[in-house]
Design an enzyme around this catalytic site. Structure first.
Site, PDB file in Angstrom:
ATOM      1  N   ARG A  31    -125.921 -12.452  58.323  1.00 35.30           N
ATOM      2  CA  ARG A  31    -125.840 -13.635  58.733  1.00 35.30           C
ATOM      3  C   ARG A  31    -126.262 -13.887  60.207  1.00 35.30           C
ATOM      4  O   ARG A  31    -126.714 -14.991  60.692  1.00 35.30           O
ATOM      5  CB  ARG A  31    -124.345 -14.165  58.406  1.00 35.30           C
ATOM      6  CG  ARG A  31    -124.019 -15.907  58.800  1.00 35.30           C
ATOM      7  CD  ARG A  31    -122.752 -16.139  58.127  1.00 35.30           C
ATOM      8  NE  ARG A  31    -121.854 -15.462  59.026  1.00 35.30           N
ATOM      9  CZ  ARG A  31    -120.303 -15.741  58.706  1.00 35.30           C
ATOM     10  NH1 ARG A  31    -120.153 -16.413  57.764  1.00 35.30           N
ATOM     11  NH2 ARG A  31    -119.459 -15.407  59.469  1.00 35.30           N
TER      12      ARG A  31
ATOM     13  N   LYS B  96    -116.063 -18.130  51.841  1.00 34.14           N
ATOM     14  CA  LYS B  96    -115.129 -19.195  51.915  1.00 34.14           C
ATOM     15  C   LYS B  96    -116.086 -20.740  52.135  1.00 34.14           C
ATOM     16  O   LYS B  96    -116.037 -21.660  51.279  1.00 34.14           O
ATOM     17  CB  LYS B  96    -113.976 -19.361  52.927  1.00 34.14           C
ATOM     18  CG  LYS B  96    -113.276 -18.108  52.768  1.00 34.14           C
ATOM     19  CD  LYS B  96    -111.998 -18.347  53.823  1.00 34.14           C
ATOM     20  CE  LYS B  96    -112.535 -17.963  55.114  1.00 34.14           C
ATOM     21  NZ  LYS B  96    -112.816 -16.799  55.430  1.00 34.14           N
TER      22      LYS B  96
ATOM     23  N   ARG C  89    -112.153  -8.721  63.961  1.00 36.40           N
ATOM     24  CA  ARG C  89    -112.090  -9.849  63.111  1.00 36.40           C
ATOM     25  C   ARG C  89    -111.246  -9.160  61.674  1.00 36.40           C
ATOM     26  O   ARG C  89    -110.371  -9.596  61.096  1.00 36.40           O
ATOM     27  CB  ARG C  89    -113.009 -10.565  62.455  1.00 36.40           C
ATOM     28  CG  ARG C  89    -113.427 -11.692  63.555  1.00 36.40           C
ATOM     29  CD  ARG C  89    -115.017 -12.065  64.013  1.00 36.40           C
ATOM     30  NE  ARG C  89    -115.364 -12.871  62.429  1.00 36.40           N
ATOM     31  CZ  ARG C  89    -116.574 -12.888  62.091  1.00 36.40           C
ATOM     32  NH1 ARG C  89    -117.608 -12.499  62.916  1.00 36.40           N
ATOM     33  NH2 ARG C  89    -116.875 -13.705  61.107  1.00 36.40           N
TER      34      ARG C  89
ATOM     35  N   ARG D 203    -124.605 -16.263  64.664  1.00 39.28           N
ATOM     36  CA  ARG D 203    -123.318 -16.576  65.123  1.00 39.28           C
ATOM     37  C   ARG D 203    -122.950 -15.425  66.164  1.00 39.28           C
ATOM     38  O   ARG D 203    -122.985 -14.542  65.736  1.00 39.28           O
ATOM     39  CB  ARG D 203    -122.360 -16.561  64.102  1.00 39.28           C
ATOM     40  CG  ARG D 203    -121.853 -17.996  63.886  1.00 39.28           C
ATOM     41  CD  ARG D 203    -121.020 -18.217  62.512  1.00 39.28           C
ATOM     42  NE  ARG D 203    -119.719 -17.588  62.599  1.00 39.28           N
ATOM     43  CZ  ARG D 203    -118.750 -17.567  61.917  1.00 39.28           C
ATOM     44  NH1 ARG D 203    -118.837 -18.475  60.566  1.00 39.28           N
ATOM     45  NH2 ARG D 203    -117.650 -16.937  61.973  1.00 39.28           N
TER      46      ARG D 203
ATOM     47  N   ARG E 243    -104.159 -19.062  58.543  1.00 40.71           N
ATOM     48  CA  ARG E 243    -104.724 -17.695  58.533  1.00 40.71           C
ATOM     49  C   ARG E 243    -103.512 -17.041  58.905  1.00 40.71           C
ATOM     50  O   ARG E 243    -103.377 -15.989  59.321  1.00 40.71           O
ATOM     51  CB  ARG E 243    -105.550 -17.709  59.766  1.00 40.71           C
ATOM     52  CG  ARG E 243    -107.122 -17.506  59.366  1.00 40.71           C
ATOM     53  CD  ARG E 243    -107.818 -17.538  60.262  1.00 40.71           C
ATOM     54  NE  ARG E 243    -109.177 -16.948  60.197  1.00 40.71           N
ATOM     55  CZ  ARG E 243    -110.438 -17.741  59.829  1.00 40.71           C
ATOM     56  NH1 ARG E 243    -110.496 -18.959  59.495  1.00 40.71           N
ATOM     57  NH2 ARG E 243    -111.370 -16.910  60.037  1.00 40.71           N
TER      58      ARG E 243
END
Ligand code: ATP
Ligand code: MG
Length: 192
Positions: free
Chosen positions: A128, A14, A145, A134, A89
């Site tokens: 990532r 996204k 998640r 992160r 969401r």
């Protein structure tokens, strides 16, 4: 320019594609994840609240997110197309977005859903983690998640279909970032 809601699971791309869309069409961009991470970094009260949820892979309360979103939206000149990345969401968030826009004489524009298989998502997010560090990109939190995505967010796809604005693009069929991006641009230009 119409508003665009970019929709998909964690790691579906996204943010990456939003940046490309913004560069090409000069739109506004609201990434709720980026807004929250900036608040955490700045050490605000909101940031402290957000951190607890994010580190656990959970969603923040709808009422809080809806206020954040409306504030962010009103910072753009009226009528400038905005990309909503990471919002809505949940179904209550989607209903609130529709209402907030209607109150301003605007509408949701189009929704673009990025469909990506879970093994691909997991690999991207772990990668990532190495590159960006992160805190929520670790295997345990990623699994949470995904579970939250399936239970609270994925049902929204049908909600958008009923609104008549859903466009679905599948990574398994397109197979590369370039092909995905071209399909996204085609979708936008078809509706613009
Ligand atoms: P990606 O950025 O790869 O698409 P993601 O969708 O998991 O991954 P973000 O959109 O950056 O990541 O969101 C990170 C976290 O911020 C979420 O897991 C959630 O805790 C919180 N968050 C972001 N947007 C919302 C929202 N609309 N409602 C509730 N919580 C949110
Ligand atoms: Mg993101």
């Amino acid at each position: 320019m119409k508003n665009i809601i970019i929709f998909g699971a964690p790691g579906s791309g996204k943010g990456t594609y939003s940046d490309e869309i913004v560069a090409k069409y000069n739109m506004g961009h609201i990434s709720t994840g980026d807004v929250l991470r900036a608040q955490i970094k700045a050490g605000t009260e909101l940031g402290k609240t957000a951190q607890g949820y994010i580190d656990n892979g959970q969603l923040l309360p709808d009422e809080l997110m809806i206020d954040i979103l409306a504030d962010a939206y009103d910072k753009f000149p009226a009528g400038k197309g905005v990309i909503f990345d990471g919002f809505p969401r949940t179904i209550p968030q989607a209903e609130a977005l529709k209402k907030m826009l209607a109150e301003r004489g605007h509408d949701m524009g189009m929704m673009i859903e990025l469909v990506v298989e879970e093994d691909v998502l997991m690999a991207r997010l772990l990668n990532r983690a190495k590159e960006q560090g992160r805190a929520d990109d670790n295997e345990e939190t990623i699994k949470k998640r995904f579970a939250v995505y399936h239970s609270q967010t994925a049902p929204l796809s049908e909600w958008f279909a009923k609104e008549g604005i859903r466009n679905t693009l599948a990574w398994a069929e397109l197979g590369s970032k370039e092909a995905m991006l071209e399909a996204i641009f085609n979708t936008i230009e078809k509706q613009a």
